[in-house]
Design an enzyme around this catalytic site. Structure first.
Site, PDB file in Angstrom:
ATOM      1  N   SER A 120       0.809  -1.216   0.000  1.00  0.00           N
ATOM      2  CA  SER A 120       0.000   0.000   0.000  1.00  0.00           C
ATOM      3  C   SER A 120       0.848   1.275   0.000  1.00  0.00           C
ATOM      4  CB  SER A 120      -0.958   0.010   1.193  1.00  0.00           C
ATOM      5  OG  SER A 120      -0.255   0.171   2.397  1.00  0.00           O
ATOM      6  N   LYS A 157       0.765   4.187   6.798  1.00  0.00           N
ATOM      7  CA  LYS A 157       0.057   5.055   5.847  1.00  0.00           C
ATOM      8  C   LYS A 157       0.527   6.498   6.030  1.00  0.00           C
ATOM      9  CE  LYS A 157      -2.973   2.031   4.129  1.00  0.00           C
ATOM     10  NZ  LYS A 157      -2.158   0.893   4.632  1.00  0.00           N
TER      11      LYS A 157
END
Lengths: 199, 199
Positions: A120, A157
């Site tokens: 990600s 993230k």
DNA sequence: TTGTATAGCAGACAAAAGTCTGTTATATCT
DNA sequence: AGATATAACAGACTTTTGTCTGCTATACAA
């Protein structure tokens, strides 16, 4: 060994020998140095070692067996390398860490290493199996890359602070942003370094 | 400590303690383990250590001070961090290095760190200002990311071996491959690790 | 119950390893 | 020549550290 050898030459070899041994994880005893150089007296080895300490090339713990060591670069410490972090929290994961890795660090902040899972964050140059070094902190700024506990697994993230909510953005168009409800997400720390072991 | 604690629990903690100490470059003595756990007898510490050896989690040199070690685990060494490498060659650059950084290394190979300049390898997750850890070697395999001296400056590229020639490929479409004439290019080493310092 | 295994303790002994005092010889500088 | 510094040696002493023998208590399974 002859009663005279050129100035410092033997000592240089002694230094290299000791350094090698320390790097190999078992600092030598004075007598091991003596034997390695075929000195006939322990004291000869000791003199060289003490001189190296005086020159600042080695440090020692007085009276301790195998007490000679390399002067640590200031601010080098060992941080636990975690395989994954689950709901239980950090301290648990640190207890069961895979090992320790050396990190150059100025402050005295609590750091840990975390192996990256998933793709990600590839857009930010963080690939699967990379190791990120994380500084523990419960808050972070918008734009920081953070490790956050969402659901029962920690994730990496980019943090975006909106009005009254936080957003966790992947750096890969194939993944969707995570917008956790209040209280459903805890920031564990901020990523301060990325490492990739290629060989 | 009570006369009974759950099976293996204390031993697990002993293991972690010893491992941490070994990684920090000074294996503990039996008595240091004893004190760390407030055992009232040396033998208690010794029993745990010997058991860990029997389980293969530690190895020891019998009769030696601080003889407990991790089975063939890596040591830590400090490698010079180079700002750039120019035609003069490596040894010169190492002399004038920016500093030393800690690296976990298995072998005893010669390593150095190099600060990345330019964007030619962004596709491989190697960005400007990253630090690559390089193992010195004059030859490498096709597909390896290498540091090569072309012209008067070292560059980082992916190596491709063709028939009778070598090619240096960037990992960024905006850059063209380099196909040096024989003798015009020297491979300085292979990139074994990439680090990015974010804060 | 009995036997076995684990966890821990006590005290001593022996080997390993650090430290010390004093000596000899060679080179270098004045 | 004399003074000073380095390199090396001899031998002993002390502390640190590994090792050993024997002991108590708890859990568990046959």
């Amino acid at each position: 060994m002859s009663p005279f050898t050129p100035t410092g030459e033997t000592r240089e070899k002694v230094y290299r020998f000791v350094r090698k041994r320390i790097v190999e994880d078992l600092p030598p005893t004075v007598r091991e140095v003596q034997e390695a150089f075929r000195f006939k007296a322990v004291q000869t080895a000791r003199q060289h070692l003490e001189r190296l300490v005086a020159d600042g090339r080695l440090v020692k713990a007085r009276g301790q067996a195998r007490g000679y060591r390399l002067p640590r670069e200031p601010g080098t410490l060992f941080v636990p390398l975690l395989g994954r972090v689950q709901a239980g929290g950090l301290s648990e994961a640190i207890e069961e860490c895979e090992g320790y890795i050396p990190v150059r660090s100025r402050g005295s902040a609590e750091l840990f290493g975390l192996r990256v899972q998933g793709e990600s964050m590839t857009g930010a140059g963080i690939l699967p199996d990379d190791v990120v070094i994380v500084r523990q902190q419960a808050k972070a700024d918008s734009g920081d890359i953070v490790v956050a506990l969402v659901g029962d697994e920690a994730t990496i993230k980019t943090l975006r602070l909106g009005r009254n909510r936080i957003e966790l953005h992947p750096a890969n168009p194939a993944f969707a942003p995570i917008i956790p409800r209040t209280g459903e997400c805890a920031i564990l720390g901020k990523v301060v370094e990325v490492r990739r072991y290629l060989a």
